[in-house]
Design an enzyme around this catalytic site. Sequence first.
Site, short mmCIF file in Angstrom:
data_model
loop_
_atom_site.label_atom_id
_atom_site.label_comp_id
_atom_site.label_asym_id
_atom_site.label_seq_id
_atom_site.Cartn_x
_atom_site.Cartn_y
_atom_site.Cartn_z
N LYS A 40 41.42 -47.14 -20.23
CA LYS A 40 40.41 -46.33 -19.52
C LYS A 40 41.07 -45.06 -19.00
O LYS A 40 40.50 -43.97 -19.10
CB LYS A 40 39.85 -47.13 -18.34
CG LYS A 40 39.10 -46.31 -17.32
CD LYS A 40 38.58 -47.13 -16.16
CE LYS A 40 39.56 -47.28 -15.05
NZ LYS A 40 39.70 -46.11 -14.16
N ASN A 41 42.30 -45.21 -18.47
CA ASN A 41 42.95 -44.07 -17.79
C ASN A 41 43.70 -43.14 -18.75
O ASN A 41 44.40 -42.23 -18.30
CB ASN A 41 43.88 -44.60 -16.69
CG ASN A 41 43.09 -45.29 -15.59
OD1 ASN A 41 41.87 -45.14 -15.53
ND2 ASN A 41 43.76 -46.07 -14.77
N CYS A 137 36.58 -45.32 -7.45
CA CYS A 137 36.60 -46.52 -6.60
C CYS A 137 36.88 -46.12 -5.15
O CYS A 137 37.66 -45.23 -4.86
CB CYS A 137 37.70 -47.47 -7.08
SG CYS A 137 37.32 -48.22 -8.64
N ARG A 142 40.70 -40.51 -1.50
CA ARG A 142 40.81 -39.89 -2.84
C ARG A 142 40.71 -38.35 -2.77
O ARG A 142 39.84 -37.74 -3.35
CB ARG A 142 39.74 -40.44 -3.79
CG ARG A 142 39.62 -41.93 -3.89
CD ARG A 142 40.82 -42.66 -4.41
NE ARG A 142 41.13 -42.45 -5.81
CZ ARG A 142 40.62 -43.15 -6.81
NH1 ARG A 142 39.69 -44.04 -6.58
NH2 ARG A 142 41.00 -42.93 -8.06
N ASP A 327 47.28 -50.76 -9.63
CA ASP A 327 46.12 -51.37 -10.28
C ASP A 327 46.34 -52.83 -10.63
O ASP A 327 45.41 -53.54 -10.97
CB ASP A 327 45.78 -50.61 -11.58
CG ASP A 327 45.53 -49.15 -11.31
OD1 ASP A 327 45.78 -48.33 -12.21
OD2 ASP A 327 45.11 -48.83 -10.19
N ARG A 435 32.92 -50.58 -15.75
CA ARG A 435 33.51 -49.23 -15.77
C ARG A 435 34.85 -49.25 -16.48
O ARG A 435 35.25 -48.26 -17.11
CB ARG A 435 33.73 -48.73 -14.33
CG ARG A 435 32.51 -48.19 -13.65
CD ARG A 435 32.89 -47.48 -12.36
NE ARG A 435 33.99 -46.54 -12.60
CZ ARG A 435 34.94 -46.27 -11.70
NH1 ARG A 435 34.92 -46.85 -10.52
NH2 ARG A 435 35.90 -45.41 -11.96
C1 EPZ Z 1 44.79 -42.66 -11.38
O1 EPZ Z 1 44.04 -42.27 -10.25
C2 EPZ Z 1 44.05 -43.86 -11.95
N1 EPZ Z 1 42.68 -43.48 -12.28
C3 EPZ Z 1 44.03 -44.98 -10.92
O2 EPZ Z 1 43.42 -46.11 -11.53
C4 EPZ Z 1 45.46 -45.35 -10.56
O3 EPZ Z 1 45.44 -46.33 -9.56
C5 EPZ Z 1 46.19 -44.10 -10.05
O4 EPZ Z 1 46.12 -43.06 -11.04
C6 EPZ Z 1 47.65 -44.38 -9.74
O5 EPZ Z 1 48.27 -44.83 -10.90
C7 EPZ Z 1 42.46 -42.76 -13.41
O6 EPZ Z 1 43.37 -42.42 -14.14
C8 EPZ Z 1 41.02 -42.42 -13.70
P1 EPZ Z 1 46.76 -40.39 -8.06
P2 EPZ Z 1 44.36 -40.85 -9.53
O7 EPZ Z 1 46.36 -38.97 -8.11
O8 EPZ Z 1 44.80 -39.87 -10.56
C9 EPZ Z 1 46.76 -39.31 -3.46
C10 EPZ Z 1 41.90 -47.86 -11.76
O9 EPZ Z 1 41.72 -48.91 -11.13
N2 EPZ Z 1 46.30 -37.97 -3.86
O10 EPZ Z 1 48.03 -40.82 -8.72
O11 EPZ Z 1 43.22 -40.49 -8.66
C11 EPZ Z 1 45.68 -40.36 -3.72
O12 EPZ Z 1 44.75 -40.40 -2.65
C12 EPZ Z 1 42.16 -46.58 -11.00
O13 EPZ Z 1 41.92 -47.75 -13.01
C13 EPZ Z 1 46.22 -36.98 -2.90
O14 EPZ Z 1 46.55 -37.19 -1.74
O15 EPZ Z 1 45.60 -41.30 -8.64
C14 EPZ Z 1 46.49 -41.62 -3.81
O16 EPZ Z 1 46.76 -42.11 -2.53
C15 EPZ Z 1 42.16 -46.77 -9.51
N3 EPZ Z 1 45.78 -35.74 -3.26
C16 EPZ Z 1 47.80 -41.14 -4.46
O17 EPZ Z 1 47.85 -39.73 -4.27
C17 EPZ Z 1 45.42 -35.46 -4.56
O18 EPZ Z 1 45.03 -34.31 -4.85
C18 EPZ Z 1 47.85 -41.45 -5.97
O19 EPZ Z 1 46.74 -40.86 -6.54
C19 EPZ Z 1 45.49 -36.49 -5.53
C20 EPZ Z 1 45.95 -37.73 -5.15
#
Ligand code: EPZ
Length: 455
Positions: A40-41, A137, A142, A327, A435
């Site tokens: 998915k990701n 989610c 986020r 995850d 999803r």
């Molecule tokens: C991706 O989310 C995945 N989703 C998530 O999978 C996964 O848990 C995550 O990466 C970490 O591996 C998709 O790819 C669609 P991040 P993403 O940016 O890109 C903070 C699932 O279950 N952050 O690495 O949104 C954020 O709040 C989902 O498949 C900021 O602060 O994750 C989090 O605490 C859930 N500011 C941390 O960084 C930003 O601008 C990691 O987020 C962006 C992120």
Amino acid sequence: MMSLVTDAQKAGRRVGLTSDEIVITGGNPLIGRIGVRGAKNLATKAMVAALLGETPSVLRDVPEISDVDVVRGLLEVYGVVVTSTAPGELQFDTSNVEKAHFAEIDAHAGSSRIPILFCGPLLHRLGEARIPDLGGCRIGDRPIDFHLDALRAFGAVVDKGYEGIYITAPDGLKGANIELPYPSVGATEQVLLTAVRAKGTTELKNAAIEPEIMDLIAILQKMGAIISVEPNRVILIEGVDRLEGYKHRALFDRNEVASWAAAALATRGDIFVEGALQSELMTFLNVFRKVGGAFDVEDDGIRFYHPGGELKPVTVETDVHPGFMTDWQQPLIVALTQANGISIVHETVYENRLGFTKSLNDMGANIVVHPQGLPDVPRRVARRDFEQAAVITGPTKLHGADVLVPDLRGGFSYLIAALVAEGTSTISNVGIISRGYEHFIEKLAALGADFEYEG
Ligand code: EPZ
């Protein structure tokens, strides 16, 4: 219409099912063989990358999940012609990309976070991007500050309005030196999808390096991009003037594999997952083995099974790749409720990803969540002041309950808990699970689960 008749229904028991709930009777170990397709990701990001190609792209092993449908709908809103050319195969023709009306974008954005990744490609193709408030989610607030800061570094102008965000690039997009405050997957993808067509070179520091990121880089390289992954999370991108379409088979879904593996462990079952690759699951496999699970790696997949005896408690801290993925922790926690001892799962990536444990406790689990994480564990990312730790005491006998799916992985965890529990559970809001878990109902049936569902 999916309506799977199970033992309970054969027995004539009628249950007033809505289409968004499943009634599971626990006690059956999950045994059998299932297949897992594209991640998915990754697949959703590969679809966005197609926007950058001047010629058509083809993506294979695309999972039939609603997150893919959301991105397909968004691409079509921008004039991309998306065609299903074979099972699990999509073709993207971007020869007529055009501006979209905001209302249409909003209507299609759904509960996904992917729309934010359209920014770079749309700025390159159309000179503007409109992004509605994002879904995804509810596992934390986020934010998208890393994304917007990166876009500004490329020269984009970001206007935040009450409807969402309007982004333009009046002077075009130029290569930039960007260092992420945290190895964010999404922000890394944002930079990659923008830098490949920017004027000049971009240096990205503190980048995420998950396998899905590497697969996206492979796709962009096929399109004509020049990207080099350096040591220590540095990625260099030399902007090019034109990108062609790609042909690519999506990387398998590590998260889905880890979820079914946890289900095999928790239900004392034996599941062969076709398409699983050891190389992208090494950290998970180590933890799976420490808990007492057994696995056999074959050429066409991995067999995950409970070898008998007791499950053992573990301490796990979630981390960025190659650490234990955030995850993976929710399904694993259900297996840890059956381990003989006290386990600790320290969630360091999201600030609210352990809330799902409350319903597990309603089913008889013994899980205490410490909102401030573990006092003596050094903060890996100082500002993450909402890190949480779950202390799981097992083994506990789970009993059926009525539960509501809170998020994607928490929802799958409830399926596992209901399969372990004595008695019957009604799980509502299961649409969220589709999803990210392709055909999960059919897979449960193939693995011998006892349930009623009228989808
Ligand atoms: C991706 O989310 C995945 N989703 C998530 O999978 C996964 O848990 C995550 O990466 C970490 O591996 C998709 O790819 C669609 P991040 P993403 O940016 O890109 C903070 C699932 O279950 N952050 O690495 O949104 C954020 O709040 C989902 O498949 C900021 O602060 O994750 C989090 O605490 C859930 N500011 C941390 O960084 C930003 O601008 C990691 O987020 C962006 C992120």
